[in-house]
Enzyme design. Structure first.
Site, PDB file in Angstrom:
ATOM      1  N   ARG A  25       0.814  -1.217   0.000  1.00 37.24           N
ATOM      2  CA  ARG A  25       0.000   0.000   0.000  1.00 37.24           C
ATOM      3  C   ARG A  25       0.851   1.272   0.000  1.00 37.24           C
ATOM      4  NH1 ARG A  25      -3.747   2.853   4.011  1.00 37.24           N
ATOM      5  NH2 ARG A  25      -5.610   3.338   2.799  1.00 37.24           N
ATOM      6  N   ILE A  51      -6.422   8.245  -0.386  1.00 36.72           N
ATOM      7  CA  ILE A  51      -6.570   6.817  -0.616  1.00 36.72           C
ATOM      8  C   ILE A  51      -7.505   6.296   0.466  1.00 36.72           C
ATOM      9  CG2 ILE A  51      -4.421   6.437   0.660  1.00 36.72           C
ATOM     10  CD1 ILE A  51      -4.052   3.846  -0.840  1.00 36.72           C
ATOM     11  N   SER A  52      -8.509   5.536   0.082  1.00 39.34           N
ATOM     12  CA  SER A  52      -9.586   5.197   0.999  1.00 39.34           C
ATOM     13  C   SER A  52      -9.159   4.216   2.095  1.00 39.34           C
ATOM     14  CB  SER A  52     -10.769   4.604   0.227  1.00 39.34           C
ATOM     15  OG  SER A  52     -11.322   5.549  -0.638  1.00 39.34           O
ATOM     16  N   GLN A  53      -9.936   4.194   3.145  1.00 37.00           N
ATOM     17  CA  GLN A  53      -9.739   3.316   4.284  1.00 37.00           C
ATOM     18  C   GLN A  53      -9.763   1.850   3.834  1.00 37.00           C
ATOM     19  OE1 GLN A  53     -12.843   3.998   7.077  1.00 37.00           O
ATOM     20  NE2 GLN A  53     -12.103   2.554   8.605  1.00 37.00           N
ATOM     21  N   ALA A 210     -13.178   8.224   0.720  1.00 36.17           N
ATOM     22  CA  ALA A 210     -14.244   7.340   1.181  1.00 36.17           C
ATOM     23  C   ALA A 210     -13.861   6.837   2.549  1.00 36.17           C
ATOM     24  CB  ALA A 210     -14.428   6.165   0.218  1.00 36.17           C
TER      25      ALA A 210
END
Length: 645
Positions: A25, A51-53, A210
């Site tokens: 990641r 960058i989303s959870q 998000a």
């Protein structure tokens, strides 16, 4: 990340878990942000995007039931992370991104990883990708008010479309399954919050994120918390403590903690206490610690000489509770504040708890040796039955269960009563001796009944703490005001938890409300994740343990999902929100022992937070409390005696 943020929250699909474990990641975040890569939150990427959870991405994969051989369309590629993970599960991924700069960066990352089955396309996600349809799954990473017919039509028969549908505040994450040529079924998955899906292609920067905003019963609870709360600054500095001036008119302010080994809880309470003492006339600092040990700290902050050859205080397990890096500067600050105050306004430091029989007996005998040698001889005889057990009084409790074993209760109570009568003369030393005698009497009974189990030993301990606090307030006079440091399980009203409702236990907070009513403020403290100082077993060594992110069905998750990293929420000022928060939920309690492997059963209990506390201080990510380095030689340096530094 995979274990604590995804698997621990109910994602069981091994293919999904393996894919998240495989994809690095860190290459999807900006340079300099690598150390935060695997935190349970959205992170910034280039062009001021995020960058989303990780969990919400996994949740969508799980709802889409993606599997080997599938062809999948993702609408809203963003950084490319979700598409990369998805490519480790399915046969082919097509990901559409409307922002050119993001699409280009995502494609470069995918190429660098060599994921040849993943394609990033600049385009309008509302139109789908007709030439590559039909798809076994379509995942939409932005909200719409209705499910687009275009995307439904690009599903294969049996295919699933996962999409957030709703208004600006909250959306329902839905799974739509195509069951026939013109037939679809749908099911609701969870409440979430996404940015809107827009038409067209734009080259300039935009905004995208998000995050998971789940709650147990109400979609807008996290946002309601965010709107109602007071965001707090960093703990360092007076501006943090200033937010607690709202409770300065109370006679008793109780400051909790949801673990005994968290640095931020101690630092926050120290900052609040300094301000309340210096600016608002509080004269008593009473802690969940033993009276004879706290007396050493008390003597230090009032500038009193320590007894010759005195033992270092707070040597009993767990030493890190009161011998940690927060305490020396805190006590030094109190001492300096006291030097500027008239004698009647100076603050004292006192212990409320009952464990240290040995220290209290030593203090009583030292007082009597100096003031009444004949009474000292009688006291030694009376306490004789406890002498063999002073180093481990729990053994006394076990022996007292045996038939024919003589209990010490009558003698220690008689000693207590005589010293309490002497204390009525308002002699400071006599009062302290009387408090030690009360501790011995309470502790004798506590250790004797603890082997029977049930609520009686807990109730005795908290009753003793409440009584000690009452004696301190009476001794201080009408203008005395107290700050209490204790665990949430002690200061949160037991009637609002399983303690009172199920186990028949009362606690310090409940008893304080019953005695002083509206003059009491109970302030709980909570956290979502981080590290903590704790042992695995009683009397075990200190370890730094990772705190598992809070459960989805807990109060802690509501506060985490509100997105405010530090906050204060006063329940009395927001009755409508308090009513909505009054459905029982799980609350986490970590003491000196933490067992993550059985966390649900070892550390969670049902509670009603707005009835348990008057206010709640939230610190989303916290760190382990650091103990002092051992240094026991305090000869010749009495001014630093409490810590031997």
């Amino acid at each position: 990340m995979v274990q604590s943020q995804i698997a621990a929250r109910g994602i069981r699909d091994e293919a999904i878990l393996s894919a998240f474990a495989e994809v690095p990641r860190e290459i999807f975040v900006d340079e300099g942000m690598e150390e935060f890569t695997y935190e349970d939150t959205a992170l910034p990427i280039s062009s001021e995007q995020t960058i989303s959870q990780p969990f919400i991405v996994a949740c969508m994969f799980d709802a889409a039931e993606v599997s080997t051989g599938d062809r999948v369309l993702e609408v809203g590629a963003g950084s490319g992370y979700a598409a990369a993970v998805l490519s480790r599960i399915v046969d082919r991924v097509h990901a559409i991104e409307r922002y050119e700069v993001l699409a280009r960066q995502a494609a470069e990352r995918i190429d660098r990883l060599g994921y040849e089955n993943c394609e990033i396309i600049v385009g309008d996600g509302l139109k789908g990708l007709r030439h590559a349809a039909p798809f076994d799954a379509i995942l939409v990473a932005a909200r719409l008010e209705t499910v687009p017919e275009t995307l439904k039509r690009q599903l294969a028969i049996g295919g699933r479309l996962v999409i957030p549908v709703g208004d600006e505040d909250m959306q329902q994450l839905m799974a739509v399954t195509r069951t026939g040529e013109d037939e679809w079924t749908s099911r609701d998955i969870s409440m979430v919050r996404f940015v809107p899906l827009l038409e067209g292609v734009v080259a300039e920067d935009g905004s995208r994120s998000a995050s998971d905003h789940r709650s147990m019963s109400s979609a807008s609870l996290p946002e309601a918390i965010a709107r109602a709360c007071e965001p707090l600054p960093e703990i360092d500095g007076d501006s943090f403590a200033a937010h607690f001036d709202a409770y300065a008119d109370k006679r008793v302010v109780m400051l909790g903690e949801c673990s005994h080994g968290t640095h931020e809880f101690y630092a926050a309470r120290a900052a609040i206490t300094r301000r309340l003492v210096e600016r608002h006339g509080f004269t008593i600092v009473a802690v969940e610690g033993d009276w004879p040990d706290a007396a050493a700290y008390h003597r230090f902050i009032i500038g009193q000489k320590q007894p010759d050859a005195a033992n270092l205080p707070f040597q009993r397990f767990p030493t890190w509770m009161w011998r940690n890096t927060v305490m020396p500067p805190f006590l030094d600050n109190l001492r300096r504040i006291n030097e500027t105050l008239p004698e009647g306004r100076r603050a004292g430091f006192y212990g409320l708890d009952i464990y240290n029989i040995s220290g209290s007996i030593e203090a009583i005998l030292a007082y009597l040796d100096e003031n009444d040698p004949e009474a000292a001889a009688v006291a030694r005889e009376r306490y004789g039955c406890l002498n063999p057990w002073q180093s481990d009084p729990a053994i006394y409790g076990k022996m007292a269960l045996r038939k024919g074993f003589a209990e010490c209760e009558e003698e220690v109570v008689r000693q207590c009563r005589e010293l309490l009568n002497q204390a009525l003369e308002n002699d400071g030393g006599s009062f302290s001796a009387a408090m030690n005698a009360r501790l011995v009497a309470s502790a004798e009974r506590y250790y004797r009944i603890m082997y029977y189990g049930g609520a009686e030993s807990w109730n005795l301990r908290d009753s003793h703490m409440a009584d000690t606090l009452e004696h301190l307030l009476e001794q201080g006079g009408r203008d005395s005001k107290a700050i209490v440091w204790a665990h949430n399980s002690h200061i949160g009203d037991a009637r609002a938890t399983d303690m009172g409702a199920v186990r028949g236990e009362h606690n310090l907070g409940q008893l304080a409300r019953e005695r002083w009513g509206d003059e009491v403020a109970l302030i709980g403290f909570g956290t979502h994740t981080g590290t903590v100082s704790a042992a695995s077993d009683w009397d075990g060594g200190r370890q730094v343990k990772s705190v598992i992110p809070s459960r989805r069905d807990s109060y802690e998750r509501l506060f985490h999902d509100c997105g405010v990293p530090r906050l204060l929420l006063d329940f009395n000022s927001h009755p409508a929100l308090s009513q909505r928060l009054s459905e029982p939920r799980l609350e986490r309690f970590i003491g000196v022992i933490y067992r993550p492997e059985t966390e649900r059963w070892s550390h969670y209990s049902e509670a009603v937070l707005p009835r348990q506390f008057d206010a709640y201080c939230w610190l989303d990510t916290t760190n382990a409390l650091e103990p002092l380095m051992p240094h026991e030689d305090h000869q010749g340096t009495p001014e630093t005696f409490p810590f031997g530094l």
